[in-house]
Design a protein around this motif. Structure first.
Motif, PDB file in Angstrom:
ATOM      1  N   ILE A   1       0.845  -1.205   0.000  1.00  0.00           N
ATOM      2  CA  ILE A   1       0.000   0.000   0.000  1.00  0.00           C
ATOM      3  C   ILE A   1       0.878   1.253   0.000  1.00  0.00           C
ATOM      4  O   ILE A   1       0.674   2.182  -0.783  1.00  0.00           O
ATOM      5  CB  ILE A   1      -0.961   0.021   1.214  1.00  0.00           C
TER       6      ILE A   1
ATOM      7  N   ALA B   1      -3.131  -1.598   9.273  1.00  0.00           N
ATOM      8  CA  ALA B   1      -2.137  -1.445   8.203  1.00  0.00           C
ATOM      9  C   ALA B   1      -2.598  -0.500   7.096  1.00  0.00           C
ATOM     10  O   ALA B   1      -1.776   0.209   6.505  1.00  0.00           O
ATOM     11  CB  ALA B   1      -1.798  -2.805   7.611  1.00  0.00           C
TER      12      ALA B   1
ATOM     13  N   VAL C   1     -11.371  -0.091   1.093  1.00  0.00           N
ATOM     14  CA  VAL C   1     -11.026  -1.479   1.422  1.00  0.00           C
ATOM     15  C   VAL C   1     -12.220  -2.382   1.107  1.00  0.00           C
ATOM     16  O   VAL C   1     -13.343  -2.080   1.520  1.00  0.00           O
ATOM     17  CB  VAL C   1     -10.693  -1.614   2.933  1.00  0.00           C
TER      18      VAL C   1
ATOM     19  N   ALA D   1      -6.476  -6.734   0.344  1.00  0.00           N
ATOM     20  CA  ALA D   1      -5.819  -7.742   1.191  1.00  0.00           C
ATOM     21  C   ALA D   1      -6.785  -8.861   1.574  1.00  0.00           C
ATOM     22  O   ALA D   1      -6.364  -9.982   1.825  1.00  0.00           O
ATOM     23  CB  ALA D   1      -5.245  -7.077   2.440  1.00  0.00           C
TER      24      ALA D   1
ATOM     25  N   SER E   1      -2.263  -8.862   0.163  1.00  0.00           N
ATOM     26  CA  SER E   1      -1.379  -9.424   1.188  1.00  0.00           C
ATOM     27  C   SER E   1      -1.398 -10.944   1.125  1.00  0.00           C
ATOM     28  O   SER E   1      -2.453 -11.535   0.865  1.00  0.00           O
ATOM     29  CB  SER E   1      -1.867  -8.969   2.570  1.00  0.00           C
TER      30      SER E   1
END
Ligand SMILES: *Cc1c(COP(=O)(O)O)cnc(C)c1O
Length: 374
Positions: free
Chosen positions: A68, A92, A136, A164, A186
């Motif tokens: 990111i 994160a 997100v 992620a 991720s």
């Protein structure tokens, strides 16, 4: 009940039994190659990952956090620029924004837990200085990509989608992450494509972003010993890339299918007015990273009740990002009340949905949920 083995949130022992032969083969190949950092394995995995996500470029990084940060820096984020993002995510997401020099601006989430895109439109309309957006796809449920595309065009935004939790998710046939200039993901072990350690990647169709990210992940050097940027040491290593390539990526599709099969059983079987199921929006196909519930009444008592049935659970997330102590030392903004986000922080519980659950275990989770009196 004590004779029952606890149903875990993730089962790495079962995963290992499935992948052992392929992972061992990958390990041996890397050992025999004598090449451990930025070699053929990373290249091969980057190509396979990009192709499977229908992107032109993938850049392997040390973890999702760095991916990111690297993506935002590659897009030109500079010190003090504002970045619109969600208060309800892994820390994160915001940590990367802050490390890249950005000032996070938080707005509320909608009732599904994803950033409220209508509230985002209002904020972007009144604050033209906000040029960066990091939404997100939370829990593996994609938000409305058409609405994101509309915002991106209308406000000329630079968008990094945090994927992620959402590898394999789609909205009206398009993969999560396909609207922004880039996406970050991720390979932390608990993620849907989790490796045997840390890992992450940035995906993009823009060659300039891809090459900027390659420079940033490798000390900011564009050529060996020639440093254009103050970069990071954030490389995916050959071992993880080889294991991802041989043992994990080829199984992702069937693992995601199993997750959605379990989700379907939960959606049909959990019938309890005290539990609110958080389901994907119309047009969305979730990656089912998590199966979130909102609990009416005592959350702790519900988790204790699950434990008595031998069912593990977790909270995503108990404290909103703007309320974290670490943020006391950096500038950020909160716009409007965070009513929906506070509700998640106060009442969310995730039940197991990993692909190695047996049907009998899924039934036990359902029975545990239906046996809750609140
Ligand atoms: C896990 C996660 C990250 C960070 O990934 P790491 O590889 O652990 O650094 C970022 N955002 C979200 C939404 C995550 O779930």
């Amino acid at each position: 009940m004590s004779a029952l083995e606890t149903i875990a949130l993730n089962d790495f022992t079962r995963q290992w039994r499935t992948i052992a032969a392929d992972a061992t083969h990958a390990f041996t190949r890397v050992g025999e190659s004598g090449w451990y950092i930025l070699g053929k394995e990373v290249e091969r995995f980057e190509s396979a990952l990009a192709a499977s996500w229908t992107f032109k470029h993938a850049v392997g990084c040390a973890n999702g956090l760095d991916a990111i940060e690297i993506g935002l820096r590659a897009m030109g984020l500079s010190q003090g620029q504002k970045v619109l993002t969600t208060p309800l995510s892994a820390f994160a997401t915001t940590l990367a924004i802050v490390r890249a020099g950005g000032v996070p601006v938080f707005i509320d989430v909608d009732p599904t837990g994803s950033i409220d895109l209508r509230a985002a439109a209002a904020v972007l309309g009144s604050k033209p200085e906000i040029r960066f957006f990091v939404p997100v796809h939370l829990f593996g449920h994609p938000f409305d990509l058409d609405q994101l595309a509309e915002l991106k065009t209308r406000f000329k935004l630079l968008v990094l989608e945090d994927c992620a939790q959402s590898i394999g998710a789609t909205f009206r046939g398009r993969p999560a992450g396909s609207v922004g200039q880039c996406l970050a993901t991720s390979f932390y072990p608990t993620k849907n494509l989790g490796c045997m350690g840390d890992g992450g990647a940035l995906l993009t169709n823009e060659p300039t972003l891809s090459s900027a990210a390659r420079t940033l992940r490798d000390y900011g050097q564009s050529e060996k010993y020639f440093h254009d940027q103050l970069g990071l040491n954030s490389r995916l290593d050959e071992l993880q890339a080889a294991i991802l390539q041989d043992a994990l990526l080829p199984r992702l599709e069937s693992w995601t299918a199993r997750r959605s099969q379990i989700a379907a059983k939960y959606l049909a079987g959990i019938k309890n007015a005290q539990l609110k199921l958080i389901t994907p929006i119309e047009g969305a196909t979730s990656a089912w990273h998590l199966f979130p519930l909102l609990i009416q009444g005592g959350r702790e008592a519900f988790q204790k009740h699950l434990r008595a049935y031998g069912v593990a659970s977790a909270i995503h997330y108990p404290r909103l990002i703007p309320n974290q102590d670490a943020l006391k030392r950096v500038p950020f903004e909160v716009i409007g009340p965070l009513t929906n986000a506070e509700r998640f922080a106060a009442s969310e519980v995730s039940i197991p949905i990993h692909p190695f659950l047996t049907d009998e275990e899924v039934d036990r989770v359902i029975a545990a949920c239906n046996g809750w009196k609140g």
